[in-house]
Scaffold this motif. Structure first.
Motif, PDB file in Angstrom:
ATOM      1  N   ALA A   1      -3.528   8.286 -10.860  1.00 50.92           N
ATOM      2  CA  ALA A   1      -3.134   8.093  -9.506  1.00 50.92           C
ATOM      3  C   ALA A   1      -4.291   7.237  -8.866  1.00 50.92           C
ATOM      4  O   ALA A   1      -3.796   6.396  -8.160  1.00 50.92           O
ATOM      5  N   TRP A   2      -5.438   7.038  -9.149  1.00 54.49           N
ATOM      6  CA  TRP A   2      -6.566   6.093  -8.595  1.00 54.49           C
ATOM      7  C   TRP A   2      -6.032   4.743  -9.078  1.00 54.49           C
ATOM      8  O   TRP A   2      -6.053   3.789  -8.223  1.00 54.49           O
ATOM      9  N   GLN A   3      -5.762   4.674 -10.315  1.00 50.88           N
ATOM     10  CA  GLN A   3      -5.136   3.169 -10.824  1.00 50.88           C
ATOM     11  C   GLN A   3      -4.150   2.471 -10.121  1.00 50.88           C
ATOM     12  O   GLN A   3      -4.125   1.294  -9.770  1.00 50.88           O
ATOM     13  N   ARG A   4      -3.114   3.460  -9.480  1.00 49.66           N
ATOM     14  CA  ARG A   4      -2.079   3.023  -8.581  1.00 49.66           C
ATOM     15  C   ARG A   4      -2.563   2.104  -7.367  1.00 49.66           C
ATOM     16  O   ARG A   4      -2.008   1.186  -6.804  1.00 49.66           O
ATOM     17  N   MET A   5      -3.790   2.616  -6.892  1.00 52.11           N
ATOM     18  CA  MET A   5      -4.486   1.848  -5.830  1.00 52.11           C
ATOM     19  C   MET A   5      -5.343   0.806  -6.265  1.00 52.11           C
ATOM     20  O   MET A   5      -6.312   0.460  -5.304  1.00 52.11           O
ATOM     21  N   GLY A   6      -5.402   0.359  -7.339  1.00 53.53           N
ATOM     22  CA  GLY A   6      -6.295  -0.501  -8.095  1.00 53.53           C
ATOM     23  C   GLY A   6      -7.687   0.032  -8.207  1.00 53.53           C
ATOM     24  O   GLY A   6      -8.785  -0.771  -8.063  1.00 53.53           O
ATOM     25  N   MET A   7      -7.851   1.287  -8.516  1.00 50.06           N
ATOM     26  CA  MET A   7      -9.310   1.761  -8.350  1.00 50.06           C
ATOM     27  C   MET A   7      -9.268   2.674  -9.596  1.00 50.06           C
ATOM     28  O   MET A   7      -8.333   2.913 -10.468  1.00 50.06           O
ATOM     29  N   ARG A   8     -10.503   2.951 -10.163  1.00 51.23           N
ATOM     30  CA  ARG A   8     -10.816   3.874 -11.142  1.00 51.23           C
ATOM     31  C   ARG A   8     -11.829   4.958 -10.934  1.00 51.23           C
ATOM     32  O   ARG A   8     -12.536   4.612 -10.190  1.00 51.23           O
TER      33      ARG A   8
ATOM     34  N   VAL B   1       0.666  -1.377   0.013  1.00 47.45           N
ATOM     35  CA  VAL B   1      -0.085   0.022  -0.085  1.00 47.45           C
ATOM     36  C   VAL B   1       0.966   1.210  -0.125  1.00 47.45           C
ATOM     37  O   VAL B   1       0.667   2.237  -0.702  1.00 47.45           O
ATOM     38  N   THR B   2       1.901   1.052   0.705  1.00 47.89           N
ATOM     39  CA  THR B   2       2.639   2.461   0.845  1.00 47.89           C
ATOM     40  C   THR B   2       3.661   2.789  -0.531  1.00 47.89           C
ATOM     41  O   THR B   2       3.549   3.886  -0.893  1.00 47.89           O
ATOM     42  N   ALA B   3       3.972   1.456  -1.301  1.00 45.22           N
ATOM     43  CA  ALA B   3       4.527   1.770  -2.446  1.00 45.22           C
ATOM     44  C   ALA B   3       3.527   2.262  -3.656  1.00 45.22           C
ATOM     45  O   ALA B   3       3.765   3.174  -4.336  1.00 45.22           O
ATOM     46  N   ARG B   4       2.341   1.660  -3.511  1.00 46.80           N
ATOM     47  CA  ARG B   4       1.222   2.209  -4.551  1.00 46.80           C
ATOM     48  C   ARG B   4       0.993   3.593  -4.106  1.00 46.80           C
ATOM     49  O   ARG B   4       0.581   4.495  -5.069  1.00 46.80           O
ATOM     50  N   LYS B   5       0.841   4.110  -2.928  1.00 41.10           N
ATOM     51  CA  LYS B   5       0.533   5.369  -2.508  1.00 41.10           C
ATOM     52  C   LYS B   5       1.822   6.316  -2.948  1.00 41.10           C
ATOM     53  O   LYS B   5       1.152   7.403  -3.815  1.00 41.10           O
ATOM     54  N   LEU B   6       2.911   5.921  -2.832  1.00 43.89           N
ATOM     55  CA  LEU B   6       4.151   6.900  -3.473  1.00 43.89           C
ATOM     56  C   LEU B   6       3.751   7.029  -5.105  1.00 43.89           C
ATOM     57  O   LEU B   6       4.109   8.101  -5.403  1.00 43.89           O
ATOM     58  N   ASP B   7       3.471   5.723  -5.605  1.00 43.70           N
ATOM     59  CA  ASP B   7       3.383   5.963  -7.077  1.00 43.70           C
ATOM     60  C   ASP B   7       2.223   6.742  -7.405  1.00 43.70           C
ATOM     61  O   ASP B   7       2.367   7.474  -8.447  1.00 43.70           O
ATOM     62  N   GLY B   8       1.194   6.749  -6.691  1.00 45.33           N
ATOM     63  CA  GLY B   8      -0.116   7.388  -6.855  1.00 45.33           C
ATOM     64  C   GLY B   8       0.098   8.936  -6.691  1.00 45.33           C
ATOM     65  O   GLY B   8      -0.324   9.727  -7.490  1.00 45.33           O
ATOM     66  N   GLN B   9       0.999   9.408  -5.591  1.00 36.43           N
ATOM     67  CA  GLN B   9       1.299  10.724  -5.531  1.00 36.43           C
ATOM     68  C   GLN B   9       2.179  11.215  -6.490  1.00 36.43           C
ATOM     69  O   GLN B   9       1.936  12.451  -6.960  1.00 36.43           O
ATOM     70  N   LYS B  10       2.974  10.201  -7.163  1.00 35.50           N
ATOM     71  CA  LYS B  10       3.869  11.005  -8.085  1.00 35.50           C
ATOM     72  C   LYS B  10       2.932  11.276  -9.827  1.00 35.50           C
ATOM     73  O   LYS B  10       3.021  12.305 -10.126  1.00 35.50           O
ATOM     74  N   ALA B  11       2.029  10.245  -9.804  1.00 36.63           N
ATOM     75  CA  ALA B  11       1.089  10.365 -10.866  1.00 36.63           C
ATOM     76  C   ALA B  11       0.114  11.935 -10.361  1.00 36.63           C
ATOM     77  O   ALA B  11      -0.106  12.457 -11.511  1.00 36.63           O
ATOM     78  N   ALA B  12      -0.436  11.861  -9.333  1.00 36.91           N
ATOM     79  CA  ALA B  12      -1.228  13.079  -8.812  1.00 36.91           C
ATOM     80  C   ALA B  12      -0.557  14.298  -9.284  1.00 36.91           C
ATOM     81  O   ALA B  12      -1.026  15.192  -9.726  1.00 36.91           O
ATOM     82  N   ARG B  13       0.996  14.508  -8.815  1.00 38.12           N
ATOM     83  CA  ARG B  13       1.489  15.526  -8.939  1.00 38.12           C
ATOM     84  C   ARG B  13       1.694  16.034 -10.337  1.00 38.12           C
ATOM     85  O   ARG B  13       1.870  17.184 -10.642  1.00 38.12           O
ATOM     86  N   ARG B  14       1.666  15.024 -11.348  1.00 40.63           N
ATOM     87  CA  ARG B  14       1.744  15.288 -12.878  1.00 40.63           C
ATOM     88  C   ARG B  14       0.561  15.845 -13.428  1.00 40.63           C
ATOM     89  O   ARG B  14       0.300  16.016 -14.574  1.00 40.63           O
ATOM     90  N   GLY B  15      -0.706  15.553 -12.581  1.00 43.56           N
ATOM     91  CA  GLY B  15      -2.148  15.866 -13.139  1.00 43.56           C
ATOM     92  C   GLY B  15      -2.758  14.516 -13.635  1.00 43.56           C
ATOM     93  O   GLY B  15      -3.838  14.885 -14.138  1.00 43.56           O
TER      94      GLY B  15
END
Length: 223
Positions: free
Chosen positions: A80-87, A61-75
């Motif tokens: 970002a949601w997909q990094r957590m297995g969601m859409r 979960v921590t690794a997915r969160k970090l990847d999601g935050q990187k995607a979020a900062r890129r807009g």
């Protein structure tokens, strides 16, 4: 008067409606977000509904969160949601130029003597395609100075001190969904404070995943 919008297929569309006083209430029927009948997202529903796995699960979960935050900062919201297995199932946007009418408690008292300069709020419905859905509320609060922002953040970060009313349950037509502030994240972008809160909307979403979603949402740029 605040203007309300919905976003659809990447377009921002103005809509009519008036905010009701108190809590998170917003004019009912403005938008109903589709929480069922959505295909599965990358990663499936196991990440959301299972608390098994111990430290290995936490690490994932921590690794997915970090990847999601990187995607979020890129807009990249959907990424970002997909990094957590969601859409993303749907979202809605509301803009206004003052914060006093959209707040309560000590937060409202702060805005009475230190007004914000802008307030944009969004609500997202996200799900894993297996019936496990979450509501993600984000507020971007602008201030004149960094000093004002820091003073506000000290109050906002203290649980029970009040809040800016998050968009959410009324837009979903689910009045029993209340934002508790327990799944909460913030980020600072210049003189803007980003506040994110999450709650389960349907099925089961682990507390750790809700926390991660809030942390990711707080990194999203202002719409």
């Amino acid at each position: 008067m605040a203007k309300e919008f919905i976003t659809k297929d990447g377009r921002v569309i103005p809509i009519n409606g008036r905010k009701r006083g108190g809590g998170t209430a917003v004019a009912a029927g403005v938008l109903v977000l589709g929480l069922v009948g959505v295909g599965g997202a990358a990663g499936g529903g196991g990440v959301l509904g299972s608390s098994a796995g111990g430290s290995a699960g936490s690490s994932s979960v921590t690794a997915r969160k970090l990847d999601g935050q990187k995607a979020a900062r890129r807009g990249d919201r959907d990424g970002a949601w997909q990094r957590m297995g969601m859409r993303r199932l749907d979202d809605a946007l509301r803009r206004q130029v003052e914060c006093l009418s959209a707040s309560h408690g000590e937060v409202r008292e702060f805005f009475a003597h230190t007004p914000c300069t802008s307030l944009d709020r969004m609500v997202f419905a996200v799900g894993d395609g297996a019936g496990n859905n979450a509501v993600v509320s984000v507020a971007w609060v602008g201030f004149r100075t960094s000093r004002d922002l820091r003073a506000f953040k000290r109050i906002e970060d203290r649980h029970g001190s009040g809040d800016i009313h998050p968009l959410g349950a009324p837009l979903l037509g689910l009045a029993d969904i209340a934002f508790t502030g327990h799944h909460y994240g913030t980020d600072v972008d210049g003189t803007t404070l980003v506040i994110a809160e999450t709650e389960t909307a349907a099925g089961h979403v682990d507390s750790e995943v809700l926390d991660a979603l809030a942390g990711i949402a707080a990194c999203l740029p202002r719409p």
